[in-house]
Design a protein around this motif. Structure first.
Motif, short mmCIF file in Angstrom:
data_model
loop_
_atom_site.label_atom_id
_atom_site.label_comp_id
_atom_site.label_asym_id
_atom_site.label_seq_id
_atom_site.Cartn_x
_atom_site.Cartn_y
_atom_site.Cartn_z
N ALA A 288 86.15 -68.81 -2.15
CA ALA A 288 86.33 -70.14 -2.72
C ALA A 288 87.52 -70.83 -2.07
O ALA A 288 88.37 -70.18 -1.45
N ASN A 289 87.58 -72.15 -2.21
CA ASN A 289 88.70 -72.93 -1.67
C ASN A 289 90.02 -72.35 -2.15
O ASN A 289 90.15 -71.94 -3.30
N GLY A 290 91.00 -72.33 -1.25
CA GLY A 290 92.32 -71.82 -1.58
C GLY A 290 92.42 -70.30 -1.57
O GLY A 290 93.41 -69.76 -2.04
N GLN A 291 91.41 -69.63 -1.01
CA GLN A 291 91.43 -68.16 -1.00
C GLN A 291 91.09 -67.62 0.38
O GLN A 291 90.43 -68.27 1.18
N GLU A 292 91.54 -66.40 0.61
CA GLU A 292 91.07 -65.59 1.72
C GLU A 292 90.26 -64.46 1.10
O GLU A 292 90.81 -63.65 0.35
N LYS B 36 85.95 -69.88 8.43
CA LYS B 36 85.95 -70.75 7.25
C LYS B 36 84.54 -71.22 6.94
O LYS B 36 84.33 -72.05 6.07
N LYS C 168 86.48 -64.75 4.81
CA LYS C 168 86.27 -66.19 4.63
C LYS C 168 87.63 -66.77 4.27
O LYS C 168 88.17 -66.53 3.19
N ASN D 157 80.39 -70.79 5.78
CA ASN D 157 79.71 -70.21 4.63
C ASN D 157 78.64 -69.19 5.02
O ASN D 157 78.29 -68.34 4.22
N LEU E 298 89.90 -69.79 3.56
CA LEU E 298 89.93 -71.18 3.13
C LEU E 298 91.31 -71.59 2.63
O LEU E 298 91.45 -72.39 1.70
N ILE E 299 92.34 -71.02 3.27
CA ILE E 299 93.72 -71.37 2.92
C ILE E 299 94.56 -71.28 4.19
O ILE E 299 94.30 -70.44 5.06
#
Length: 181
Positions: free
Chosen positions: A112-116, A64, A141, A66, A143-144
């Protein structure tokens, strides 16, 4: 045809031609024999504890974070350069020691947030004769949270005050818990 012997390296081939009058012309042709392509080893991924190790070439890991620093080495008797691409974009933050083959690639991950978001990272090592070796890994990455895709009992009905429950997520998840008020 001729057979070049003695391993890779410079080979001097003697050329000779005769014309109809018996005159002879000679020349030497130097060629470089290079049968090996550069190899690439990814040794570690740092600055990101949740990856949990280095995925094997062609496989993936998740994070998760950057940024990543990927360390490794390229090897070839005639090693020349190393180039790294992340999601088809050339990576500027690559430090490469041509003499030892050691490298560090600093990667900014997309997502982005809410995504893989899968991030495909490809390494290319070139030797001085134009041979190219490559390796790739994918870093997701993530983020969900895991999505619950199915559960038992499927009918949402039970005759027991202590029902047996189970569920499946779209990705490996641990720990998984079940609670009721």
């Amino acid at each position: 045809p001729i057979t070049l012997i003695g391993g890779d390296g410079q080979k001097v081939i003697k050329l000779e031609a005769r014309d109809k009058a018996g005159n002879k012309g000679t020349a030497n042709l130097t060629v470089n024999l290079d049968r090996g392509i550069p190899s690439i080893n990814i040794n570690s991924i740092t600055n990101n504890a949740d990856i949990g190790g280095v995925p094997a070439a062609g496989l993936s890991a998740a994070t998760k974070g950057n940024f990543l620093s990927i360390n490794g080495n390229a090897s070839d008797d005639n090693l020349d350069s190393l180039t790294v691409f992340a999601n088809n974009n050339k990576t500027a933050g690559v430090y490469f020691n041509r003499a030892t083959g050691a490298f560090q690639a600093n990667i900014t991950l997309a997502g982005a947030n809410g995504q893989e978001t899968p991030n495909v990272i490809v390494f290319f090592a070139n030797d001085t004769f134009g041979q190219i070796g490559s390796a790739n890994i994918t870093i997701v990455k993530d983020l969900i949270g895991p999505q619950i895709v199915s559960f038992e009992p499927a009918t949402n009905a039970t005759a027991s005050i202590q029902p047996s429950l189970s569920f499946i997520t779209h990705e490996p998840a641990s720990p998984c818990t079940v609670s009721y008020p």
